[in-house]
Motif scaffolding. Sequence first.
Motif, PDB file in Angstrom:
ATOM      1  N   ASP A  74       0.812  -1.222   0.000  1.00  0.00           N
ATOM      2  CA  ASP A  74       0.000   0.000   0.000  1.00  0.00           C
ATOM      3  C   ASP A  74       0.852   1.282   0.000  1.00  0.00           C
ATOM      4  N   ALA A  75       2.162   1.164  -0.084  1.00  0.00           N
ATOM      5  CA  ALA A  75       3.031   2.343  -0.187  1.00  0.00           C
ATOM      6  C   ALA A  75       2.940   2.889  -1.605  1.00  0.00           C
ATOM      7  N   ASP A  76       2.758   4.205  -1.740  1.00  0.00           N
ATOM      8  CA  ASP A  76       2.642   4.784  -3.083  1.00  0.00           C
ATOM      9  C   ASP A  76       3.986   5.319  -3.579  1.00  0.00           C
ATOM     10  N   ALA A  77       3.986   5.816  -4.808  1.00  0.00           N
ATOM     11  CA  ALA A  77       5.216   6.292  -5.450  1.00  0.00           C
ATOM     12  C   ALA A  77       5.872   7.409  -4.639  1.00  0.00           C
ATOM     13  N   GLY A  78       5.089   8.261  -4.013  1.00  0.00           N
ATOM     14  CA  GLY A  78       5.637   9.349  -3.207  1.00  0.00           C
ATOM     15  C   GLY A  78       6.422   8.833  -2.012  1.00  0.00           C
ATOM     16  N   VAL A  79       5.945   7.785  -1.388  1.00  0.00           N
ATOM     17  CA  VAL A  79       6.632   7.164  -0.246  1.00  0.00           C
ATOM     18  C   VAL A  79       7.978   6.607  -0.699  1.00  0.00           C
ATOM     19  N   ILE A  80       7.978   5.926  -1.835  1.00  0.00           N
ATOM     20  CA  ILE A  80       9.205   5.302  -2.344  1.00  0.00           C
ATOM     21  C   ILE A  80      10.221   6.386  -2.728  1.00  0.00           C
ATOM     22  N   GLU A  81       9.765   7.442  -3.388  1.00  0.00           N
ATOM     23  CA  GLU A  81      10.666   8.553  -3.756  1.00  0.00           C
ATOM     24  C   GLU A  81      11.246   9.217  -2.513  1.00  0.00           C
ATOM     25  N   ASP A  82      10.412   9.455  -1.518  1.00  0.00           N
ATOM     26  CA  ASP A  82      10.867  10.069  -0.274  1.00  0.00           C
ATOM     27  C   ASP A  82      11.921   9.193   0.398  1.00  0.00           C
ATOM     28  N   ALA A  83      11.678   7.896   0.428  1.00  0.00           N
ATOM     29  CA  ALA A  83      12.630   6.956   1.041  1.00  0.00           C
ATOM     30  C   ALA A  83      13.956   6.971   0.292  1.00  0.00           C
ATOM     31  N   LYS A  84      13.890   7.062  -1.036  1.00  0.00           N
ATOM     32  CA  LYS A  84      15.097   7.092  -1.861  1.00  0.00           C
ATOM     33  C   LYS A  84      15.957   8.301  -1.489  1.00  0.00           C
ATOM     34  N   PHE A  85      15.343   9.478  -1.464  1.00  0.00           N
ATOM     35  CA  PHE A  85      16.118  10.693  -1.202  1.00  0.00           C
ATOM     36  C   PHE A  85      16.595  10.783   0.242  1.00  0.00           C
ATOM     37  N   LYS A  86      15.798  10.287   1.188  1.00  0.00           N
ATOM     38  CA  LYS A  86      16.248  10.269   2.586  1.00  0.00           C
ATOM     39  C   LYS A  86      17.472   9.375   2.744  1.00  0.00           C
ATOM     40  N   ARG A  87      17.456   8.219   2.103  1.00  0.00           N
ATOM     41  CA  ARG A  87      18.609   7.313   2.180  1.00  0.00           C
ATOM     42  C   ARG A  87      19.839   7.940   1.525  1.00  0.00           C
ATOM     43  N   ARG A  88      19.648   8.572   0.376  1.00  0.00           N
ATOM     44  CA  ARG A  88      20.779   9.229  -0.287  1.00  0.00           C
ATOM     45  C   ARG A  88      21.396  10.294   0.618  1.00  0.00           C
ATOM     46  N   ASP A  89      20.550  11.131   1.196  1.00  0.00           N
ATOM     47  CA  ASP A  89      21.046  12.194   2.088  1.00  0.00           C
ATOM     48  C   ASP A  89      21.766  11.607   3.299  1.00  0.00           C
ATOM     49  N   ALA A  90      21.196  10.554   3.872  1.00  0.00           N
ATOM     50  CA  ALA A  90      21.790   9.926   5.053  1.00  0.00           C
ATOM     51  C   ALA A  90      23.144   9.304   4.724  1.00  0.00           C
ATOM     52  N   LEU A  91      23.283   8.723   3.527  1.00  0.00           N
ATOM     53  CA  LEU A  91      24.566   8.134   3.130  1.00  0.00           C
ATOM     54  C   LEU A  91      25.631   9.213   2.953  1.00  0.00           C
ATOM     55  N   VAL A  92      25.250  10.368   2.438  1.00  0.00           N
ATOM     56  CA  VAL A  92      26.185  11.506   2.333  1.00  0.00           C
ATOM     57  C   VAL A  92      26.619  11.922   3.741  1.00  0.00           C
ATOM     58  N   ASP A  93      25.654  12.016   4.650  1.00  0.00           N
ATOM     59  CA  ASP A  93      25.959  12.388   6.043  1.00  0.00           C
ATOM     60  C   ASP A  93      26.871  11.357   6.706  1.00  0.00           C
ATOM     61  N   LEU A  94      26.599  10.069   6.469  1.00  0.00           N
ATOM     62  CA  LEU A  94      27.417   9.000   7.037  1.00  0.00           C
ATOM     63  C   LEU A  94      28.851   9.109   6.524  1.00  0.00           C
ATOM     64  N   ALA A  95      29.007   9.386   5.244  1.00  0.00           N
ATOM     65  CA  ALA A  95      30.352   9.524   4.663  1.00  0.00           C
ATOM     66  C   ALA A  95      31.108  10.671   5.323  1.00  0.00           C
ATOM     67  N   LYS A  96      30.432  11.786   5.579  1.00  0.00           N
ATOM     68  CA  LYS A  96      31.078  12.940   6.216  1.00  0.00           C
ATOM     69  C   LYS A  96      31.628  12.570   7.585  1.00  0.00           C
ATOM     70  N   VAL A  97      30.842  11.845   8.369  1.00  0.00           N
ATOM     71  CA  VAL A  97      31.244  11.469   9.723  1.00  0.00           C
ATOM     72  C   VAL A  97      32.333  10.385   9.699  1.00  0.00           C
ATOM     73  N   ALA A  98      32.166   9.397   8.821  1.00  0.00           N
ATOM     74  CA  ALA A  98      33.099   8.261   8.786  1.00  0.00           C
ATOM     75  C   ALA A  98      34.478   8.640   8.258  1.00  0.00           C
ATOM     76  N   THR A  99      34.557   9.685   7.450  1.00  0.00           N
ATOM     77  CA  THR A  99      35.838  10.059   6.853  1.00  0.00           C
ATOM     78  C   THR A  99      36.558  11.141   7.636  1.00  0.00           C
ATOM     79  N   LYS A 100      35.958  11.620   8.729  1.00  0.00           N
ATOM     80  CA  LYS A 100      36.646  12.617   9.572  1.00  0.00           C
ATOM     81  C   LYS A 100      37.864  11.991  10.209  1.00  0.00           C
ATOM     82  N   LYS A 101      38.926  12.752  10.255  1.00  0.00           N
ATOM     83  CA  LYS A 101      40.173  12.270  10.885  1.00  0.00           C
ATOM     84  C   LYS A 101      40.116  12.518  12.371  1.00  0.00           C
TER      85      LYS A 101
END
Length: 150
Positions: free
Chosen positions: A123-150
């Motif tokens: 019952d999840a619609d296209a908007g839910v899937i798109e939102d999940a896609k962009f949230k995951r992308r943003d979170a992965l960018v954030d994770l990279a910033k934290v993980a690569t800090k010296k």
Amino acid sequence: MSIPTSTSVVESAVIKAPLSHVWHHIKLQNFSNFWSALNSSEFVKGTNDEADVVHWTFKDGTELDVKQEEHSTINHYITYSVITAKPNLTYTSVYSTIRCYAVTSGGLEGSTYVEWSGNFSSDADAGVIEDAKFKRRDALVDLAKVATKK
């Protein structure tokens, strides 16, 4: 009329940091330490110790209680589900998995490949899937910033 859509999403990234530096952050109660969309992530008090339920408060006011369903420190993955939400979700359920793999050869040797998937109820619609896609992308960018800090 609703638009037919896939009910799953998979986003991935190569983070230029060793697996140990990335995996260290993949604990539900620590997501607010890297994910800029979250204000807080903390264990829910009063739940069974074996339940591993964490309350996420997003900066937009959304609140989720997420339950760790599976966790492997050997295979470096975690699976969690959303058990309550404010406001209520527009779909019945979602299971998400984050997997981390060491990149062992090639130009990115010493990096970590991270994959964040979500499997939603039908019952999840296209908007839910798109939102999940962009949230995951943003979170992965954030994770990279934290993980690569010296």
